[in-house]
Design an enzyme around this catalytic site. Sequence first.
Site, mmCIF file in Angstrom:
data_model
loop_
_atom_site.group_PDB
_atom_site.id
_atom_site.type_symbol
_atom_site.label_atom_id
_atom_site.label_comp_id
_atom_site.label_asym_id
_atom_site.label_seq_id
_atom_site.Cartn_x
_atom_site.Cartn_y
_atom_site.Cartn_z
ATOM 1 N N ASN A 11 0.836 -1.294 -0.089
ATOM 2 C CA ASN A 11 0.089 -0.013 0.065
ATOM 3 C C ASN A 11 0.890 1.096 0.100
ATOM 4 O OD1 ASN A 11 -1.467 2.094 1.312
ATOM 5 N ND2 ASN A 11 -3.209 0.879 1.775
ATOM 6 N N ASP A 13 -0.064 4.471 0.083
ATOM 7 C CA ASP A 13 -0.819 5.801 0.435
ATOM 8 C C ASP A 13 0.121 6.794 0.941
ATOM 9 O OD1 ASP A 13 -3.117 4.502 -0.374
ATOM 10 O OD2 ASP A 13 -3.786 4.193 1.548
ATOM 11 N N HIS A 14 0.968 6.387 1.854
ATOM 12 C CA HIS A 14 1.611 7.297 2.729
ATOM 13 C C HIS A 14 2.903 8.049 1.961
ATOM 14 C CE1 HIS A 14 -1.131 6.845 5.581
ATOM 15 N NE2 HIS A 14 -0.881 5.696 5.674
ATOM 16 N N ARG A 22 3.972 19.023 1.190
ATOM 17 C CA ARG A 22 4.670 19.961 0.645
ATOM 18 C C ARG A 22 3.664 20.584 -0.776
ATOM 19 N NH1 ARG A 22 9.790 21.907 2.294
ATOM 20 N NH2 ARG A 22 9.393 21.712 4.608
ATOM 21 N N HIS A 47 -5.341 3.611 -1.585
ATOM 22 C CA HIS A 47 -6.905 4.046 -0.997
ATOM 23 C C HIS A 47 -7.294 5.348 -1.411
ATOM 24 C CE1 HIS A 47 -9.205 4.453 2.917
ATOM 25 N NE2 HIS A 47 -10.223 4.717 1.882
ATOM 26 N N ARG A 49 -9.216 8.170 -0.671
ATOM 27 C CA ARG A 49 -10.411 8.736 0.214
ATOM 28 C C ARG A 49 -11.408 9.624 0.017
ATOM 29 N NH1 ARG A 49 -8.791 6.693 5.772
ATOM 30 N NH2 ARG A 49 -10.497 7.672 6.481
ATOM 31 N N ARG A 53 -6.988 12.821 0.931
ATOM 32 C CA ARG A 53 -5.850 13.274 1.742
ATOM 33 C C ARG A 53 -4.302 12.695 1.407
ATOM 34 N NH1 ARG A 53 -7.162 10.041 7.478
ATOM 35 N NH2 ARG A 53 -9.328 11.164 7.091
ATOM 36 N N HIS A 54 -4.730 11.682 0.762
ATOM 37 C CA HIS A 54 -3.025 11.015 0.441
ATOM 38 C C HIS A 54 -3.525 10.773 -1.174
ATOM 39 C CE1 HIS A 54 -5.057 7.277 1.752
ATOM 40 N NE2 HIS A 54 -4.776 7.607 2.971
ATOM 41 N N THR A 104 -6.828 6.363 10.198
ATOM 42 C CA THR A 104 -6.682 5.403 9.224
ATOM 43 C C THR A 104 -8.171 4.727 9.444
ATOM 44 O OG1 THR A 104 -5.280 3.636 8.580
ATOM 45 C CG2 THR A 104 -5.442 3.980 11.013
ATOM 46 N N THR A 105 -8.317 3.423 8.600
ATOM 47 C CA THR A 105 -9.296 2.786 8.770
ATOM 48 C C THR A 105 -9.228 1.805 10.116
ATOM 49 O OG1 THR A 105 -8.995 2.210 6.590
ATOM 50 C CG2 THR A 105 -10.636 1.252 7.570
ATOM 51 N N HIS A 198 -3.649 -4.625 7.697
ATOM 52 C CA HIS A 198 -3.624 -3.330 8.552
ATOM 53 C C HIS A 198 -2.762 -3.511 9.979
ATOM 54 C CE1 HIS A 198 -5.164 0.364 10.667
ATOM 55 N NE2 HIS A 198 -5.819 0.530 9.484
ATOM 56 N N GLY A 199 -1.812 -2.534 10.064
ATOM 57 C CA GLY A 199 -0.665 -2.485 11.285
ATOM 58 C C GLY A 199 0.201 -3.593 10.948
ATOM 59 N N GLY A 220 1.220 -1.304 4.423
ATOM 60 C CA GLY A 220 1.647 -0.128 4.029
ATOM 61 C C GLY A 220 2.296 0.831 4.772
ATOM 62 N N HIS A 221 1.809 1.180 5.916
ATOM 63 C CA HIS A 221 2.418 2.103 6.670
ATOM 64 C C HIS A 221 3.826 1.783 7.249
ATOM 65 C CE1 HIS A 221 2.915 4.801 10.401
ATOM 66 N NE2 HIS A 221 2.873 5.391 9.757
HETATM 67 N N1 PXP Z 1 -5.744 -3.305 4.216
HETATM 68 C C1 PXP Z 1 -6.922 -2.270 4.277
HETATM 69 C C2 PXP Z 1 -8.270 -2.517 4.114
HETATM 70 C C3 PXP Z 1 -6.665 -0.926 5.008
HETATM 71 O O1 PXP Z 1 -7.513 0.086 4.987
HETATM 72 C C4 PXP Z 1 -5.127 -0.662 5.135
HETATM 73 C C5 PXP Z 1 -4.830 0.695 5.736
HETATM 74 O O2 PXP Z 1 -5.131 1.709 4.460
HETATM 75 C C6 PXP Z 1 -4.305 -1.620 5.042
HETATM 76 C C7 PXP Z 1 -4.605 -2.813 4.513
HETATM 77 C C8 PXP Z 1 -2.788 -1.453 5.297
HETATM 78 O O3 PXP Z 1 -2.398 -1.091 6.699
HETATM 79 P P1 PXP Z 1 -1.297 -0.368 6.846
HETATM 80 O O4 PXP Z 1 -0.964 0.816 6.327
HETATM 81 O O5 PXP Z 1 -1.251 -0.390 8.580
HETATM 82 O O6 PXP Z 1 -0.113 -1.515 6.606
#
Ligand code: PXP
Length: 252
Positions: A11, A13-14, A22, A47, A49, A53-54, A104-105, A198-199, A220-221
């Site tokens: 992911n 996004d970040h 910036r 994602h 949104r 935002r990203h 975040t979600t 997630h996480g 992702g993060h």
């Molecule tokens: N899966 C879903 C459905 C999410 O919403 C996210 C966060 O955007 C992720 C995976 C990835 O989570 P993380 O960025 O914490 O790794």
Amino acid sequence: MNTLPLRLGVNIDHVATVRNARGGTHPDPIRAAHLAVLAGADGITAHLREDRRHIRDQDMERLKRQLFVPLNFEMAATSEMIGLAAQLRPHAACLVPEKREERTTEGGLDIIGAHASLRPAIQELKGEGIRVSLFVEPEVEVMDAACDLGAPVVELHTGTYCEAVLEGDEARIAHELARLRRAAEHGAGIGLEIHAGHGLDLNSVRAVAAIPQIVELNIGHFLIGEAIFLGLDEAVRAMRAAMDEGRAQVPA
Ligand code: PXP
């Protein structure tokens, strides 16, 4: 047991979060996507949104045009996003709950409470040839509800398990892993394809990768944060190696 391959969806996004800080074009999330693929990502997740935002609309278009691996469009089940997905036609769409005020979600979709609104969204996306997944809490009854809604895939929310790992709370870790295992086993048993995310980080990923029914992790993060120290290539390779170590624990 026949071990199923485990895919890594990165992911990005970040990368866009840092770019947007910036307001310019650097760092470019599409460049990050290409690097992640070269390092071993099997797919890219982004994602879009409601508040942009990203990731922005143009990022999604560039990803769709340039990527040679599957693109997973994470989105809320709103008419705006369904319209955009229908135009973009990504490989997959992952439906997530979305609140403006959240960072975040925060939780899985309330698919038991929101049956009526989700069913047409799933049908419409499937009608466009898009593989639909629902981001849900790892509960047996939620697997049944996802199946009833006609979703082919669920992504199990690993956030609570990852929090327990960060806290080092062994009892909670065992409880959350058992929930994930039960949900994955039940979901796969009723024909769902099982993803998770997630996480996740290098400390939490192995035990999830060791759940044999899970065939895709979306991360992702942690990877984008770790890229600051190691570079994205090395961060993705380290995650891939940890996933493989976890997977190797599944009895052949
Ligand atoms: N899966 C879903 C459905 C999410 O919403 C996210 C966060 O955007 C992720 C995976 C990835 O989570 P993380 O960025 O914490 O790794």
